[in-house]
Scaffold this motif. Structure first.
Motif, PDB file in Angstrom:
ATOM      1  N   ARG A  50      41.917  40.921  31.306  1.00 24.94           N
ATOM      2  CA  ARG A  50      42.186  39.477  31.339  1.00 24.94           C
ATOM      3  C   ARG A  50      41.248  38.723  30.403  1.00 24.94           C
ATOM      4  O   ARG A  50      41.649  37.802  29.700  1.00 24.94           O
ATOM      5  CB  ARG A  50      42.062  38.942  32.753  1.00 24.94           C
TER       6      ARG A  50
ATOM      7  N   GLN B  21      40.669  45.399  35.204  1.00 26.22           N
ATOM      8  CA  GLN B  21      41.578  44.254  35.197  1.00 26.22           C
ATOM      9  C   GLN B  21      40.882  43.008  34.654  1.00 26.22           C
ATOM     10  O   GLN B  21      41.456  42.258  33.859  1.00 26.22           O
ATOM     11  CB  GLN B  21      42.093  43.970  36.604  1.00 26.22           C
ATOM     12  N   MET B  22      39.644  42.803  35.077  1.00 27.80           N
ATOM     13  CA  MET B  22      38.883  41.652  34.609  1.00 27.80           C
ATOM     14  C   MET B  22      38.644  41.742  33.098  1.00 27.80           C
ATOM     15  O   MET B  22      38.766  40.745  32.379  1.00 27.80           O
ATOM     16  CB  MET B  22      37.553  41.552  35.352  1.00 27.80           C
ATOM     17  N   GLN B  23      38.316  42.943  32.634  1.00 24.48           N
ATOM     18  CA  GLN B  23      38.086  43.128  31.208  1.00 24.48           C
ATOM     19  C   GLN B  23      39.370  42.866  30.414  1.00 24.48           C
ATOM     20  O   GLN B  23      39.346  42.220  29.366  1.00 24.48           O
ATOM     21  CB  GLN B  23      37.587  44.539  30.917  1.00 24.48           C
TER      22      GLN B  23
END
Length: 87
Positions: free
Chosen positions: A30, A26-28
């Motif tokens: 975003r 998810q961080m990647q």
């Protein structure tokens, strides 16, 4: 009981690993979205700067065109108009 506790621990570790993996994905995602947005905005700014430079160059050319003939044009008619008015 030790075998059962060991399996619970393995399951907890697997769940934690899956959670961390999901969080990293998810961080990647975003980060990639923000990065793409920033790159798009930089490209837009570059285009605007190019347009601004072109406008400045056009204005310079226009001013140079007006500056060169201007001294000749007003001087000629002023002299002619004065000569015409005098007689």
């Amino acid at each position: 009981m030790d075998g059962n506790g060991s399996e619970d621990k393995k399951q907890d570790n697997a769940d934690m690993a899956a959670f961390v993996q999901s969080l990293l994905e998810q961080m990647q995602s975003r980060f990639q979205t923000m990065s793409d947005s920033i790159i798009t905005k930089i490209d837009e700014m570059g285009s605007r700067i190019d347009e601004l430079e072109q406008s400045i160059n056009d204005l310079r050319t226009e001013m140079d065109g007006e500056t060169s003939p201007s001294p000749s044009v007003p001087t000629g008619p002023k002299d002619d108009s004065k000569s015409t008015k005098d007689p």
